[in-house]
Write a protein that holds these residues in place. Structure first.
Motif, PDB file in Angstrom:
ATOM      1  N   PHE A 193      31.828 -41.362   1.681  1.00  0.00           N
ATOM      2  CA  PHE A 193      33.034 -41.810   0.975  1.00  0.00           C
ATOM      3  C   PHE A 193      32.715 -42.436  -0.377  1.00  0.00           C
ATOM      4  CE2 PHE A 193      34.196 -41.945   5.533  1.00  0.00           C
ATOM      5  CZ  PHE A 193      35.194 -40.971   5.499  1.00  0.00           C
ATOM      6  N   GLU A 194      31.496 -42.256  -0.853  1.00  0.00           N
ATOM      7  CA  GLU A 194      31.076 -42.758  -2.170  1.00  0.00           C
ATOM      8  C   GLU A 194      31.052 -41.627  -3.188  1.00  0.00           C
ATOM      9  OE1 GLU A 194      27.419 -45.097  -1.978  1.00  0.00           O
ATOM     10  OE2 GLU A 194      27.754 -45.381   0.170  1.00  0.00           O
ATOM     11  N   SER A 195      32.053 -40.751  -3.176  1.00  0.00           N
ATOM     12  CA  SER A 195      31.999 -39.527  -3.985  1.00  0.00           C
ATOM     13  C   SER A 195      31.879 -39.811  -5.475  1.00  0.00           C
ATOM     14  CB  SER A 195      33.227 -38.656  -3.714  1.00  0.00           C
ATOM     15  OG  SER A 195      34.423 -39.351  -3.983  1.00  0.00           O
ATOM     16  N   GLU A 196      32.568 -40.797  -5.992  1.00  0.00           N
ATOM     17  CA  GLU A 196      32.502 -41.086  -7.429  1.00  0.00           C
ATOM     18  C   GLU A 196      31.111 -41.576  -7.825  1.00  0.00           C
ATOM     19  OE1 GLU A 196      34.465 -40.570  -9.899  1.00  0.00           O
ATOM     20  OE2 GLU A 196      36.411 -40.122  -9.007  1.00  0.00           O
ATOM     21  N   ARG A 197      30.539 -42.466  -7.032  1.00  0.00           N
ATOM     22  CA  ARG A 197      29.198 -42.983  -7.335  1.00  0.00           C
ATOM     23  C   ARG A 197      28.160 -41.864  -7.260  1.00  0.00           C
ATOM     24  NH1 ARG A 197      27.297 -48.056  -7.080  1.00  0.00           N
ATOM     25  NH2 ARG A 197      29.121 -48.756  -5.895  1.00  0.00           N
ATOM     26  N   ILE A 198      28.264 -41.042  -6.219  1.00  0.00           N
ATOM     27  CA  ILE A 198      27.321 -39.933  -6.065  1.00  0.00           C
ATOM     28  C   ILE A 198      27.455 -38.961  -7.238  1.00  0.00           C
ATOM     29  CG2 ILE A 198      26.748 -37.924  -4.652  1.00  0.00           C
ATOM     30  CD1 ILE A 198      27.616 -39.601  -2.199  1.00  0.00           C
ATOM     31  N   TRP A 199      28.688 -38.638  -7.598  1.00  0.00           N
ATOM     32  CA  TRP A 199      28.910 -37.700  -8.695  1.00  0.00           C
ATOM     33  C   TRP A 199      28.321 -38.237 -10.004  1.00  0.00           C
ATOM     34  CZ3 TRP A 199      30.819 -36.538 -13.451  1.00  0.00           C
ATOM     35  CH2 TRP A 199      31.059 -35.184 -13.718  1.00  0.00           C
ATOM     36  N   GLU A 200      28.510 -39.499 -10.256  1.00  0.00           N
ATOM     37  CA  GLU A 200      27.989 -40.112 -11.482  1.00  0.00           C
ATOM     38  C   GLU A 200      26.469 -39.999 -11.538  1.00  0.00           C
ATOM     39  OE1 GLU A 200      29.315 -44.126 -13.567  1.00  0.00           O
ATOM     40  OE2 GLU A 200      28.001 -44.515 -11.863  1.00  0.00           O
ATOM     41  N   ALA A 221      28.640 -29.013  -8.065  1.00  0.00           N
ATOM     42  CA  ALA A 221      29.879 -28.614  -7.387  1.00  0.00           C
ATOM     43  C   ALA A 221      29.622 -28.324  -5.916  1.00  0.00           C
ATOM     44  CB  ALA A 221      30.478 -27.385  -8.071  1.00  0.00           C
ATOM     45  N   CYS A 222      28.525 -27.653  -5.610  1.00  0.00           N
ATOM     46  CA  CYS A 222      28.204 -27.347  -4.209  1.00  0.00           C
ATOM     47  C   CYS A 222      28.070 -28.633  -3.394  1.00  0.00           C
ATOM     48  CB  CYS A 222      26.913 -26.547  -4.125  1.00  0.00           C
ATOM     49  SG  CYS A 222      26.997 -24.881  -4.827  1.00  0.00           S
ATOM     50  N   VAL A 223      27.331 -29.593  -3.934  1.00  0.00           N
ATOM     51  CA  VAL A 223      27.116 -30.854  -3.220  1.00  0.00           C
ATOM     52  C   VAL A 223      28.412 -31.648  -3.120  1.00  0.00           C
ATOM     53  CG1 VAL A 223      25.870 -33.051  -3.284  1.00  0.00           C
ATOM     54  CG2 VAL A 223      24.685 -30.917  -3.861  1.00  0.00           C
ATOM     55  N   ASP A 224      29.152 -31.729  -4.219  1.00  0.00           N
ATOM     56  CA  ASP A 224      30.395 -32.496  -4.224  1.00  0.00           C
ATOM     57  C   ASP A 224      31.401 -31.908  -3.227  1.00  0.00           C
ATOM     58  OD1 ASP A 224      32.102 -34.606  -5.790  1.00  0.00           O
ATOM     59  OD2 ASP A 224      33.336 -32.798  -5.741  1.00  0.00           O
ATOM     60  N   ASP A 236      34.215 -31.927   2.086  1.00  0.00           N
ATOM     61  CA  ASP A 236      34.380 -31.272   3.385  1.00  0.00           C
ATOM     62  C   ASP A 236      34.043 -32.244   4.510  1.00  0.00           C
ATOM     63  OD1 ASP A 236      34.919 -28.843   4.928  1.00  0.00           O
ATOM     64  OD2 ASP A 236      32.769 -28.829   5.365  1.00  0.00           O
ATOM     65  N   LEU A 237      32.940 -32.960   4.357  1.00  0.00           N
ATOM     66  CA  LEU A 237      32.554 -33.936   5.371  1.00  0.00           C
ATOM     67  C   LEU A 237      33.549 -35.090   5.449  1.00  0.00           C
ATOM     68  CD1 LEU A 237      28.675 -34.227   4.886  1.00  0.00           C
ATOM     69  CD2 LEU A 237      29.899 -33.168   6.792  1.00  0.00           C
ATOM     70  N   SER A 238      34.051 -35.528   4.308  1.00  0.00           N
ATOM     71  CA  SER A 238      35.023 -36.630   4.309  1.00  0.00           C
ATOM     72  C   SER A 238      36.259 -36.246   5.109  1.00  0.00           C
ATOM     73  CB  SER A 238      35.401 -37.003   2.875  1.00  0.00           C
ATOM     74  OG  SER A 238      34.279 -37.486   2.166  1.00  0.00           O
ATOM     75  N   GLY A 239      36.740 -35.011   4.906  1.00  0.00           N
ATOM     76  CA  GLY A 239      37.886 -34.545   5.666  1.00  0.00           C
ATOM     77  C   GLY A 239      37.586 -34.450   7.149  1.00  0.00           C
ATOM     78  N   LYS A 240      36.416 -33.941   7.488  1.00  0.00           N
ATOM     79  CA  LYS A 240      36.049 -33.821   8.903  1.00  0.00           C
ATOM     80  C   LYS A 240      35.896 -35.188   9.549  1.00  0.00           C
ATOM     81  CE  LYS A 240      33.978 -29.240   8.485  1.00  0.00           C
ATOM     82  NZ  LYS A 240      32.743 -28.432   8.362  1.00  0.00           N
ATOM     83  N   ALA A 241      35.428 -36.150   8.790  1.00  0.00           N
ATOM     84  CA  ALA A 241      35.222 -37.493   9.349  1.00  0.00           C
ATOM     85  C   ALA A 241      36.536 -38.170   9.735  1.00  0.00           C
ATOM     86  CB  ALA A 241      34.464 -38.362   8.349  1.00  0.00           C
ATOM     87  N   GLY A 247      32.815 -29.659  -9.025  1.00  0.00           N
ATOM     88  CA  GLY A 247      33.427 -29.907  -7.738  1.00  0.00           C
ATOM     89  C   GLY A 247      34.802 -30.538  -7.781  1.00  0.00           C
ATOM     90  N   VAL A 248      35.249 -30.971  -6.615  1.00  0.00           N
ATOM     91  CA  VAL A 248      36.580 -31.563  -6.462  1.00  0.00           C
ATOM     92  C   VAL A 248      36.719 -32.820  -7.302  1.00  0.00           C
ATOM     93  CG1 VAL A 248      38.186 -32.604  -4.804  1.00  0.00           C
ATOM     94  CG2 VAL A 248      36.802 -30.623  -4.130  1.00  0.00           C
ATOM     95  N   THR A 249      35.693 -33.638  -7.348  1.00  0.00           N
ATOM     96  CA  THR A 249      35.768 -34.919  -8.040  1.00  0.00           C
ATOM     97  C   THR A 249      36.101 -34.740  -9.512  1.00  0.00           C
ATOM     98  OG1 THR A 249      34.202 -35.899  -6.475  1.00  0.00           O
ATOM     99  CG2 THR A 249      34.478 -37.021  -8.589  1.00  0.00           C
TER     100      THR A 249
END
Length: 369
Positions: free
Chosen positions: A76-83, A103-106, A111-116, A279-281
């Motif tokens: 759930f740290e998508s913004e930090r990871i993307w940066e 994009a692949c990683v993001d 996908d994992l966030s939704g599944k979680a 990616g989505v972000t």
């Protein structure tokens, strides 16, 4: 939930014939599958892109450069990871390929966030609608292809349930391509969505000439009408000269590039591709700036991703696919649970994440090791 490991797989599937646009040829279908695992055992299942030249390099970047930066971080740290991933673009390098790897990683993270949490990406991003119209990309240039063949092609798309077609132009003179578009419109009928895509094939003068020839045909948009080197200024000129809406954005790899098009008054639609812009972000940033500017969102190909994104926002429009079975075997067969298309509509299932199931036997057969 923390990221434990990432596996990326390049896929290359040879095609049976050459699908030609105004500035390129397509002889194979390529993509990258990303399987990210959490410490709790969740696994992403997502595929991105159609990079026919650098699939293995995208995989290398994911394994060697991105994985060490994201391993151990929370999903759930998508913004930090993307940066942290995007910081790699500051050095001189092939940034387009890097952004495709990001994009692949993001997308795997989303996908994992939704599944979680048991929610689809559509719901996580905005949840505006549950379905959207889908059009097929077509009208490719092929040796020996006749006007009668174009007519039969449009009829085939209607039988496949498509709402319309994005038709290739820009490889011939404006007059010759206008004749091809007229044939497509006559065969498809007035209620069939018909857009045209020049893939940056024309000068501004030629693009304006073509637009004026096809204006009476009810064209939904004119995509990438002008050459790459001064495209924003040239497209703004074309946009002022025609009633047909102008679309671009698939050649941009950041939201900053999208802002350049919007600020120039060059576009009515933006079709920036989440699989190419990080990616989505990053797509969400582009969609937000287009929303406040009154610009609608389309999406370059990638309906396994775009159906969630375009259905999530109020200014989303059409998903795109390749309805010709010979053009996209990934969409036709590898995506094992793809929803059926009916009456021009693609539904967005409520399955968690992107909700994809892939045919593992085809993954094994076509992986590019």
């Amino acid at each position: 939930m923390r990221i434990h490991a990432i596996d990326a797989i390049a896929i290359d599937i040879p095609l049976t014939k050459d699908f030609g646009g105004s500035t390129y040829h397509v002889l194979k279908r390529s993509t990258v599958i990303t399987r990210m695992r959490t410490e709790d055992g969740l696994v992403s299942e997502v595929y991105n892109g159609d990079n026919r030249a650098h699939g293995r390099e995208i995989v290398r970047i994911i394994h060697e450069e991105l994985a060490p930066r994201v391993r151990g971080k929370g999903i759930f740290e998508s913004e930090r990871i993307w940066e942290e991933m995007f910081a790699l673009s500051h050095a001189q390098r092939d940034r387009k390929t890097l952004l495709e790897a990001i994009a692949c990683v993001d997308c795997a993270i989303w996908d994992l966030s939704g599944k979680a949490v048991g929610k689809s990406v559509r719901e996580l991003v905005g949840g505006y609608r549950t379905e959207l119209p889908i059009i097929s990309i077509g009208g490719y240039y092929m040796e020996g292809k006749t006007l009668a063949d174009i007519g039969r092609e449009m009829e085939a798309y209607r039988r496949a349930g498509m709402a319309g077609c994005k038709f290739k132009v820009g490889g011939l003179s404006p007059e010759e391509d206008a004749t091809r578009v007229q044939t497509a419109r006559s065969a498809a009928g007035p209620d069939f969505i018909l857009a045209v895509d020049a893939n940056r094939g024309w000068s501004a003068d030629d693009a304006v000439r073509f637009a004026r020839l096809v204006e009476p045909l009810g064209i939904r948009w004119f995509e990438e009408p002008c050459h790459w080197y001064d495209d924003a200024a040239m497209m703004a000129r074309v946009r002022q000269a025609t009633r047909i809406p102008i679309t671009a954005g698939q050649s941009e790899i950041t939201s900053h590039g999208v802002r350049r098009l919007v600020d120039a008054g060059a576009v009515d639609f933006v079709n920036v591709d989440a699989s190419e812009c990080g990616g989505v972000t990053e797509w969400r940033r582009a969609a937000a700036l287009c929303g406040v500017a009154g610009v609608q969102m389309a999406h370059h190909e990638e309906s396994q991703i775009s159906r969630h994104l375009l259905a999530a926002v109020p200014h989303g429009t059409y998903a795109e696919c390749f309805a010709d079975p010979e053009r996209d075997p990934v969409w036709q067969t590898m995506w094992a649970n793809r929803p059926a298309i009916k009456d021009g509509i693609m539904e967005v299932a409520p399955d968690p994440g992107f909700g994809l199931i892939l045919d593992e036997s085809l993954v094994r057969r076509y992986r590019a090791d």
